[in-house]
Design a protein around this motif. Structure first.
Motif, mmCIF file in Angstrom:
data_model
loop_
_atom_site.group_PDB
_atom_site.id
_atom_site.type_symbol
_atom_site.label_atom_id
_atom_site.label_comp_id
_atom_site.label_asym_id
_atom_site.label_seq_id
_atom_site.Cartn_x
_atom_site.Cartn_y
_atom_site.Cartn_z
ATOM 1 N N THR A 142 59.338 102.322 16.094
ATOM 2 C CA THR A 142 59.962 101.428 15.114
ATOM 3 C C THR A 142 60.209 100.088 15.807
ATOM 4 O OG1 THR A 142 62.184 102.202 15.692
ATOM 5 C CG2 THR A 142 61.066 103.348 13.885
ATOM 6 N N VAL A 143 60.582 99.066 15.039
ATOM 7 C CA VAL A 143 60.773 97.757 15.655
ATOM 8 C C VAL A 143 62.029 97.678 16.509
ATOM 9 C CG1 VAL A 143 59.383 96.453 14.015
ATOM 10 C CG2 VAL A 143 61.811 96.758 13.583
ATOM 11 N N VAL A 187 55.817 92.772 11.830
ATOM 12 C CA VAL A 187 56.688 93.663 11.048
ATOM 13 C C VAL A 187 58.148 93.273 11.260
ATOM 14 C CG1 VAL A 187 57.491 96.045 10.776
ATOM 15 C CG2 VAL A 187 55.048 95.571 10.985
ATOM 16 N N LYS A 188 58.514 92.996 12.510
ATOM 17 C CA LYS A 188 59.898 92.591 12.785
ATOM 18 C C LYS A 188 60.221 91.285 12.064
ATOM 19 C CE LYS A 188 63.262 92.270 16.418
ATOM 20 N NZ LYS A 188 63.584 92.713 17.753
ATOM 21 N N GLY A 244 62.954 90.841 9.025
ATOM 22 C CA GLY A 244 64.025 89.856 9.161
ATOM 23 C C GLY A 244 64.180 89.023 7.900
ATOM 24 N N ARG A 245 63.068 88.747 7.236
ATOM 25 C CA ARG A 245 63.082 87.961 5.997
ATOM 26 C C ARG A 245 63.308 88.832 4.765
ATOM 27 N NH1 ARG A 245 58.609 86.430 8.664
ATOM 28 N NH2 ARG A 245 57.216 87.429 7.170
ATOM 29 N N THR A 246 62.805 90.061 4.804
ATOM 30 C CA THR A 246 62.851 90.974 3.653
ATOM 31 C C THR A 246 63.351 92.331 4.134
ATOM 32 O OG1 THR A 246 60.895 89.821 2.817
ATOM 33 C CG2 THR A 246 61.492 91.876 1.720
#
Length: 168
Positions: A41-42, A101-102, A106-108
């Protein structure tokens, strides 16, 4: 002439799809190694599919570079938040790398786990019935571990809720 070629190609595609669908019909069992898989995962522990065994599950294969994937994320998140109390879980498997992805998350932000499947995740998607290798691709798995629904292309809120009523 071009119209005939297009028609022939369309007929071939329809028959090809029929064969693929009958080979991977809803109700099929999962691949033998499905529950043993895990994904980075991130920021956190690995996403272990075994932790979802015995629960109804929506698995969504997506990527940050895929506009329909990005568009359906809010619907998947709303479904997760509304149906998690009823035992449903959603996981996203990103056919992507950690950095984009990170940034996307962060935006969504979403409230369901996202695993980094990378381009190797296409093999799992194929094992679940995505012969075309296209995104987005969503699979609904019932609590008994059977594939109940496959969807090539974006999902939407009403469709997700309908699947929960039908299979949950």
């Amino acid at each position: 002439m071009a119209a005939l070629a297009g028609l022939g190609g369309g007929l071939w595609w329809a028959r090809h799809r029929e064969g693929a669908d009958s080979a991977n019909a809803p109700g099929d069992p999962l691949p033998a190694d499905f529950w043993s898989q895990q994904f980075d995962t991130v920021d956190g522990p690995p996403l272990k599919l075994a932790s979802f065994q015995g629960k109804p599950l929506v698995v969504n294969f997506w990527a940050t570079w895929c506009p329909p994937c990005v568009k359906e994320m809010p619907d998947l998140d709303r479904f997760h938040q509304a149906h998690n109390v009823r035992g449903w879980h959603v996981i996203g498997l990103a056919i992507d790398s950690a950095t984009p992805v990170k940034g996307f998350l962060g935006r969504t932000p979403v409230h369901f786990p996202i695993g980094l499947a990378g381009f190797g995740g296409t093999e799992l998607a194929q094992a679940l019935g995505n012969g075309a290798g296209a995104l987005p691709f969503t699979v609904v798995i019932d609590a008994q571990g059977r594939i109940r629904q496959r969807k090539m292309g974006p999902t939407h809120a009403d469709e997700l809720s309908g699947w929960a009523r039908e299979f949950g």
